[in-house]
Write an enzyme that holds these catalytic residues in place. Structure first.
Site, PDB file in Angstrom:
ATOM      1  CG  PHE A   1      -2.090  -0.924   1.126  1.00 10.29           C
ATOM      2  CD1 PHE A   1      -2.118  -1.937   0.184  1.00 10.29           C
ATOM      3  CD2 PHE A   1      -3.166  -0.802   1.979  1.00 10.29           C
ATOM      4  CE1 PHE A   1      -3.210  -2.803   0.091  1.00 10.29           C
ATOM      5  CE2 PHE A   1      -4.258  -1.651   1.906  1.00 10.29           C
ATOM      6  CZ  PHE A   1      -4.275  -2.652   0.961  1.00 10.29           C
ATOM      7  CD  GLU A   2       4.277   2.040  -3.376  1.00 14.08           C
ATOM      8  OE1 GLU A   2       4.418   3.065  -4.084  1.00 14.08           O
ATOM      9  OE2 GLU A   2       4.903   0.982  -3.608  1.00 14.08           O
ATOM     10  N   GLY A   3       1.112   5.731  -1.335  1.00 12.89           N
ATOM     11  CA  GLY A   3       0.332   6.954  -1.537  1.00 12.89           C
ATOM     12  C   GLY A   3      -0.579   7.253  -0.368  1.00 12.89           C
TER      13      GLY A   3
END
Length: 512
Positions: A294-296
């Site tokens: 999971f990024e951003g």
């Protein structure tokens, strides 16, 4: 992880039943429960089998056990949607807690991979012939056919003072090489078929499963379209290559997220859809587990959520719940890895969420409650030591990308633990050595913060042996069980003539 394309959403299509399959004949109609076998695929040295248990009777089945023989020389490797025990060439599969009850007319399936030739024989379902009728002439040599009322725990009990439970038997080498494979898209590194992934890679993370929308929780994955990746294999070839890797002891996972795949499980409905859709991908390809990338803006903390040990933010709570459900479904052999960025983990030493007075970036340290809650389930945590700004280490100095120092300082924080937001009464405990690796780009085009092999190996030597540490003194001491190295990506490593694997695989194998 970085990639060069727009978000691609693919519908996950169910495998066509019986395509290329060999079925063992069963009666067309049978009174009572039956278990029907299908050989889904065969790649020469091994094959995938599937049993479908059907309740053809008039009363509810509360549990089931399917037992059968395999020819000498054949063995079961990976399996899913059931628990397995064996005695010699006799194999018994018991329902999971969630698929044991079958009302009249209902069906459920479980699958497995096997080596060698042949198909199951002398099959019994709950003590009678799988096709209905009487028990076969060869008596089964199985454990009791009634499954235990209380399933065994999927993780060992936590006994203080360890901060995590003892390591399970994951089948991984002591020091592993981990890489991401661009399976659903192409970029400047080019497409690489699963069958062409070199044998040095111990964990292969399929990039990426992505949501149909940010908050849907509905994760989809499909192979790169031919128009984008002219050399892409067919899905049966892809699946067969996964089985071949697994037969070699490799682990193949679906990675969820990436740079473009923002996932926010804001509701319990999204949580449940995440579980069902990720399960569908894992079952479709017979994968070994899950990677969370999971990024951003996928994870952030609501104002007032200040205790990583007791999170209240829905996207955090629901993600933890979803992963626990998946872990319970697939059992102790389920491989769980995570690849957070430093902003979401080590930055938590200084800042956590929006802070006690608000105004901070609510994403700061937001992976910490997820890691802490799942610390007994995580197989490997490999933080991305790239695409990062300066981060303060346990020496209260800022460390920057591009050399051994950054890898040493960032990894030491995970091994030693650290006070969150500087609060000595709120300490994030370190994880086990075998749960920790670190990530680095395979080449200068793969991400910011590339470090040449000599610098990466200096960092590992420092963490494992406590020598050649430069100006940083690790608080965690020596870590001989340090798990290994992750890279973005296997494709980029090929682009750079396999510098990463050719340098680091023999190095890792030389460690104690």
């Amino acid at each position: 992880m970085r990639r060069s394309r727009s978000l691609f959403i693919g519908m996950v299509a169910a495998l066509a039943a019986g395509v290329g399959a060999v079925a063992v004949a069963m009666p067309a109609f049978a009174a009572g429960p039956t278990a029907t076998f299908v050989k889904v695929s065969d790649w020469g040295s091994g094959w995938e089998g599937r049993y479908t248990v059907t309740n053809g009777g008039s009363s509810v089945i509360s549990s089931w056990v399917v037992a059968f023989d395999l020819p000498v020389g054949s063995r079961v490797g990976t399996f899913w949607d059931a628990s397995m025990t064996s005695s010699g060439q006799r194999f018994s599969f018991v329902n999971r807690s969630w698929n044991g009850t079958l009302v009249p007319g209902a069906s459920v399936s479980f699958g497995f991979n096997a080596t060698g030739a042949g198909v199951p024989s002398n099959c019994v379902l709950n003590g009678v012939a799988c096709g209905g009728g009487t028990t076969p002439t060869t008596p089964p040599t199985t454990p009791p056919t009634t499954p235990p009322t209380t399933p065994p725990p999927t993780t060992p009990p936590v006994t203080p003072p360890p901060t995590t439970s003892p390591p399970p038997n994951t089948g991984l080498p002591k020091h592993a090489l981990i890489g991401y494979l661009h399976s659903s898209f192409a970029n400047g590194s080019g497409y690489l078929r699963m069958a062409d992934v070199p044998a040095e890679w111990d964990i292969i993370n399929l990039a990426f499963g992505e949501p149909t929308s940010v908050t849907s929780g509905d994760i989809r994955f499909q192979l790169c379209p031919v128009a984008e990746c002219p050399g892409v294999e067919t899905e049966p070839q892809f699946t067969a290559a996964i089985r071949a890797k697994q037969q070699q002891g490799k682990k193949v996972l679906i990675s969820i997220g990436g740079q473009n795949g923002q996932v926010q499980l804001t509701t319990t409905a999204a949580r449940d859809r995440f579980v069902s859709s990720v399960s569908a991908i894992i079952d479709r390809y017979g994968l070994n587990g899950l990677d969370i990338d999971f990024e951003g803006h996928s994870l952030s903390l609501n104002t007032g959520d200040t205790d990583f040990r007791n999170p209240t933010t829905p996207v955090i709570v629901n993600l933890i719940s979803a992963i626990r459900t998946l872990k319970a479904r697939y059992g102790s052999g389920f491989v769980l890895t995570m690849a957070p960025e430093t902003f979401f983990v080590q930055l938590g030493y200084q800042f956590y969420g929006s802070g006690p007075w608000g105004g901070q970036d609510p994403r700061a340290g937001s992976y910490l409650p997820v890691i802490h809650a799942l610390r007994d389930d995580i197989t490997v945590l490999h933080v991305q030591d790239y695409n990062s700004g300066p981060i303060m280490g346990l020496d209260n100095q800022y460390h920057t990308m591009g050399g051994a120092d950054f890898h040493i300082a960032m990894t030491d924080m995970l091994l030693a633990g650290f006070p969150v937001a500087g609060n000595s009464a709120n300490v994030f405990p370190g994880l086990r050595e075998d749960q920790i690796a670190f990530g680095t780009p395979a080449g200068s085009s793969a991400g910011n913060g590339y470090v040449a092999p000599a610098g990466v190996q200096q960092a590992v030597t420092c963490l494992v042996r406590g020598t050649n540490c430069g100006g940083y003194a690790p608080r965690s001491g020596t870590n001989p069980n340090f798990r290994g190295l992750m890279t973005w990506s296997i494709n980029w490593d090929r682009f750079y003539n396999w510098e990463f694997k050719n340098s680091h695989d023999p190095f890792l194998n030389s460690l104690p």
